[in-house]
Write a protein that holds these residues in place. Structure first.
Motif, PDB file in Angstrom:
ATOM      1  N   ASN A 109     -30.148 -35.127  -9.782  1.00  0.00           N
ATOM      2  CA  ASN A 109     -30.172 -35.632 -11.146  1.00  0.00           C
ATOM      3  C   ASN A 109     -30.061 -34.434 -12.083  1.00  0.00           C
ATOM      4  O   ASN A 109     -30.962 -33.591 -12.133  1.00  0.00           O
ATOM      5  N   LEU A 110     -28.965 -34.339 -12.812  1.00  0.00           N
ATOM      6  CA  LEU A 110     -28.700 -33.146 -13.616  1.00  0.00           C
ATOM      7  C   LEU A 110     -29.721 -32.949 -14.738  1.00  0.00           C
ATOM      8  O   LEU A 110     -30.003 -31.819 -15.126  1.00  0.00           O
ATOM      9  N   THR A 111     -30.259 -34.032 -15.254  1.00  0.00           N
ATOM     10  CA  THR A 111     -31.285 -33.892 -16.299  1.00  0.00           C
ATOM     11  C   THR A 111     -32.524 -33.204 -15.736  1.00  0.00           C
ATOM     12  O   THR A 111     -33.073 -32.274 -16.337  1.00  0.00           O
ATOM     13  N   VAL A 112     -32.943 -33.647 -14.569  1.00  0.00           N
ATOM     14  CA  VAL A 112     -34.096 -33.027 -13.904  1.00  0.00           C
ATOM     15  C   VAL A 112     -33.786 -31.579 -13.543  1.00  0.00           C
ATOM     16  O   VAL A 112     -34.602 -30.676 -13.759  1.00  0.00           O
ATOM     17  N   LEU A 137     -19.710 -19.169 -12.165  1.00  0.00           N
ATOM     18  CA  LEU A 137     -19.356 -20.111 -13.227  1.00  0.00           C
ATOM     19  C   LEU A 137     -17.868 -20.461 -13.164  1.00  0.00           C
ATOM     20  O   LEU A 137     -17.498 -21.637 -13.291  1.00  0.00           O
ATOM     21  N   PHE A 138     -17.026 -19.452 -12.977  1.00  0.00           N
ATOM     22  CA  PHE A 138     -15.580 -19.691 -12.937  1.00  0.00           C
ATOM     23  C   PHE A 138     -15.213 -20.557 -11.736  1.00  0.00           C
ATOM     24  O   PHE A 138     -14.419 -21.510 -11.865  1.00  0.00           O
ATOM     25  N   THR A 139     -15.783 -20.237 -10.574  1.00  0.00           N
ATOM     26  CA  THR A 139     -15.451 -20.974  -9.361  1.00  0.00           C
ATOM     27  C   THR A 139     -15.870 -22.441  -9.468  1.00  0.00           C
ATOM     28  O   THR A 139     -15.111 -23.346  -9.092  1.00  0.00           O
ATOM     29  N   ALA A 180     -17.863 -27.742 -13.837  1.00  0.00           N
ATOM     30  CA  ALA A 180     -18.223 -26.918 -14.999  1.00  0.00           C
ATOM     31  C   ALA A 180     -19.526 -27.397 -15.643  1.00  0.00           C
ATOM     32  O   ALA A 180     -20.370 -26.587 -16.054  1.00  0.00           O
ATOM     33  N   ILE A 181     -19.708 -28.715 -15.743  1.00  0.00           N
ATOM     34  CA  ILE A 181     -20.931 -29.250 -16.359  1.00  0.00           C
ATOM     35  C   ILE A 181     -22.153 -28.876 -15.524  1.00  0.00           C
ATOM     36  O   ILE A 181     -23.198 -28.473 -16.058  1.00  0.00           O
ATOM     37  N   GLU A 182     -21.997 -29.010 -14.203  1.00  0.00           N
ATOM     38  CA  GLU A 182     -23.109 -28.649 -13.315  1.00  0.00           C
ATOM     39  C   GLU A 182     -23.471 -27.174 -13.467  1.00  0.00           C
ATOM     40  O   GLU A 182     -24.654 -26.817 -13.566  1.00  0.00           O
ATOM     41  N   ALA A 183     -22.477 -26.302 -13.509  1.00  0.00           N
ATOM     42  CA  ALA A 183     -22.727 -24.870 -13.662  1.00  0.00           C
ATOM     43  C   ALA A 183     -23.375 -24.568 -15.008  1.00  0.00           C
ATOM     44  O   ALA A 183     -24.284 -23.741 -15.108  1.00  0.00           O
ATOM     45  N   GLY A 184     -22.887 -25.265 -16.035  1.00  0.00           N
ATOM     46  CA  GLY A 184     -23.431 -25.042 -17.362  1.00  0.00           C
ATOM     47  C   GLY A 184     -24.880 -25.477 -17.488  1.00  0.00           C
ATOM     48  O   GLY A 184     -25.703 -24.796 -18.109  1.00  0.00           O
ATOM     49  N   LEU A 185     -25.218 -26.614 -16.885  1.00  0.00           N
ATOM     50  CA  LEU A 185     -26.568 -27.154 -17.017  1.00  0.00           C
ATOM     51  C   LEU A 185     -27.573 -26.529 -16.052  1.00  0.00           C
ATOM     52  O   LEU A 185     -28.787 -26.575 -16.294  1.00  0.00           O
ATOM     53  N   TRP A 200     -25.909 -21.542 -16.799  1.00  0.00           N
ATOM     54  CA  TRP A 200     -25.516 -20.926 -18.071  1.00  0.00           C
ATOM     55  C   TRP A 200     -26.482 -21.267 -19.215  1.00  0.00           C
ATOM     56  O   TRP A 200     -27.032 -20.371 -19.862  1.00  0.00           O
ATOM     57  N   LEU A 201     -26.704 -22.553 -19.463  1.00  0.00           N
ATOM     58  CA  LEU A 201     -27.562 -22.940 -20.585  1.00  0.00           C
ATOM     59  C   LEU A 201     -29.034 -22.615 -20.334  1.00  0.00           C
ATOM     60  O   LEU A 201     -29.709 -22.091 -21.235  1.00  0.00           O
ATOM     61  N   PRO A 202     -29.594 -22.880 -19.129  1.00  0.00           N
ATOM     62  CA  PRO A 202     -30.988 -22.482 -18.884  1.00  0.00           C
ATOM     63  C   PRO A 202     -31.207 -20.977 -19.040  1.00  0.00           C
ATOM     64  O   PRO A 202     -32.266 -20.551 -19.501  1.00  0.00           O
ATOM     65  N   ARG A 203     -30.195 -20.202 -18.672  1.00  0.00           N
ATOM     66  CA  ARG A 203     -30.319 -18.748 -18.845  1.00  0.00           C
ATOM     67  C   ARG A 203     -30.509 -18.394 -20.316  1.00  0.00           C
ATOM     68  O   ARG A 203     -31.385 -17.613 -20.678  1.00  0.00           O
ATOM     69  N   HIS A 204     -29.676 -18.975 -21.168  1.00  0.00           N
ATOM     70  CA  HIS A 204     -29.753 -18.643 -22.594  1.00  0.00           C
ATOM     71  C   HIS A 204     -31.037 -19.174 -23.229  1.00  0.00           C
ATOM     72  O   HIS A 204     -31.639 -18.506 -24.080  1.00  0.00           O
ATOM     73  N   ILE A 205     -31.450 -20.372 -22.819  1.00  0.00           N
ATOM     74  CA  ILE A 205     -32.709 -20.908 -23.329  1.00  0.00           C
ATOM     75  C   ILE A 205     -33.878 -20.040 -22.866  1.00  0.00           C
ATOM     76  O   ILE A 205     -34.785 -19.707 -23.641  1.00  0.00           O
ATOM     77  N   GLY A 206     -33.846 -19.658 -21.604  1.00  0.00           N
ATOM     78  CA  GLY A 206     -34.896 -18.805 -21.061  1.00  0.00           C
ATOM     79  C   GLY A 206     -34.969 -17.463 -21.749  1.00  0.00           C
ATOM     80  O   GLY A 206     -36.056 -16.979 -22.093  1.00  0.00           O
TER      81      GLY A 206
END
Length: 322
Positions: A85-88, A220-222, A229-234, A237-243
């Motif tokens: 579950n991507l939200t989790v 991320l590219f692969t 891409a959405i899975e990699a981002g969520l 990529w995005l948790p890294r920036h939030i963290g």
């Protein structure tokens, strides 16, 4: 009066005081209005209290670091197989990315295993895995954090000085702005300081930083090329920036603001009350204790502060927040 006071050593200097009926100067006072004997006694009392909070069981940090990293790593194949579950996954990835800095922080100060001890390898392993989700190699993280301690609040030498901002809203903005391409922000300041060191350890940290960033971009590219891409981002990529933003706000800006001129032992960090509480601010409400005694584990700083509070108040520390 110090032992080398010229009033005691030079009769010619002492004569004007003797002519006034022996009106010798009092013991020199420190910034808190305390003479050196009082300051010395308070420091002895402070160190005796602090000693009680050093050490203790550190294995929970290792368990947390390895288990969270294993779960985070498993998110990628699970997402590809459609079993996550991507939200989790996104929420947990944000927690892992942010919380990983807490476990790595103990390893930076060798609180899990000191050089020469049999569990030194565990200390290094905890540090190595903890900062991967934020794409920040442990070698660089440790060197820059120790530099922060050595030169706390120095506008040139403190690696974290770029986080300074006039208020909380601006500080949150800078946590994002400082990571933008072309901005002379945190990572560029780190690299500049490492390059200036000119040591083999600094050169290795720079290489490891470049390598981890390349791996990050490759993953991320692969995944994007493969349709994930959405899975990699969520998940990364995005948790890294939030963290990174959360870490830079609560571990850097909040306990040190305002930084300017605050380089003394008892003014490098503040005692403050966080709206999110002690745990969600990662124990930073009592970050001053960490600067005074880095060997006290993060989970014990609050109790250490409460025990040290009477001494700190006598030293002129503002303890009104807690």
């Amino acid at each position: 009066m110090s032992e080398a006071d010229p009033v005691l050593l030079n009769p010619e200097v002492a004569r004007p005081y003797l002519d006034r009926g022996g009106d010798l100067p009092a013991l020199p006072l420190g910034p808190e209005g305390l003479d050196r004997h009082t300051r010395r006694d308070l420091l002895k009392e402070e160190m005796a209290i602090a000693k009680e909070f050093h050490g203790g069981a550190m294995w929970p940090y290792a368990v947390a670091a390895f288990s969270c990293f294993a779960v985070w790593l498993a998110f990628f194949p699970l997402a590809i197989m459609g079993e996550l579950n991507l939200t989790v996954g996104f929420v947990l990835s944000c927690i892992f990315a942010t919380g990983g800095y807490v476990t790595s922080h103990e390893a930076m100060h060798s609180n899990i295993g000191r050089p020469g001890e049999k569990n030194r390898w565990l200390n290094e392993a905890v540090g190595a895995v903890s900062t991967i989700p934020i794409v920040f190699p442990f070698s660089m993280a440790r060197m820059m954090h120790l530099e922060h301690h050595y030169h706390c609040n120095d506008p040139v030498k403190d690696p974290d000085y770029t986080d300074e901002a006039p208020n909380a809203l601006w500080a949150w903005y800078k946590t994002w702005y400082n990571r933008q391409p072309g901005v002379d922000g945190s990572i560029h300041h780190y690299k500049r300081i490492l390059a200036g060191m000119g040591t083999p350890e600094a050169a290795r940290a720079l290489k490891e930083t470049m390598l981890l960033q390349l791996v990050f971009m490759a993953v991320l590219f692969t995944m994007a090329w493969s349709g994930y891409a959405i899975e990699a981002g969520l998940l990364w990529w995005l948790p890294r920036h939030i963290g990174l933003s959360y870490i830079r706000f609560y571990l850097s800006w909040a306990p040190h603001h305002p930084r300017e001129g605050k380089t003394g032992r008892y003014e490098q960090a503040n005692i403050f009350k966080s709206r999110l509480g002690h745990v969600l601010s990662m124990g930073m409400e009592t970050h001053m204790i960490h600067h005074l005694y880095p060997g006290i584990p993060n989970h014990r700083t609050r109790k250490a502060y409460l025990a040290l509070k009477p001494v700190l108040q006598q030293r002129g520390v503002d303890c009104s927040a807690l």
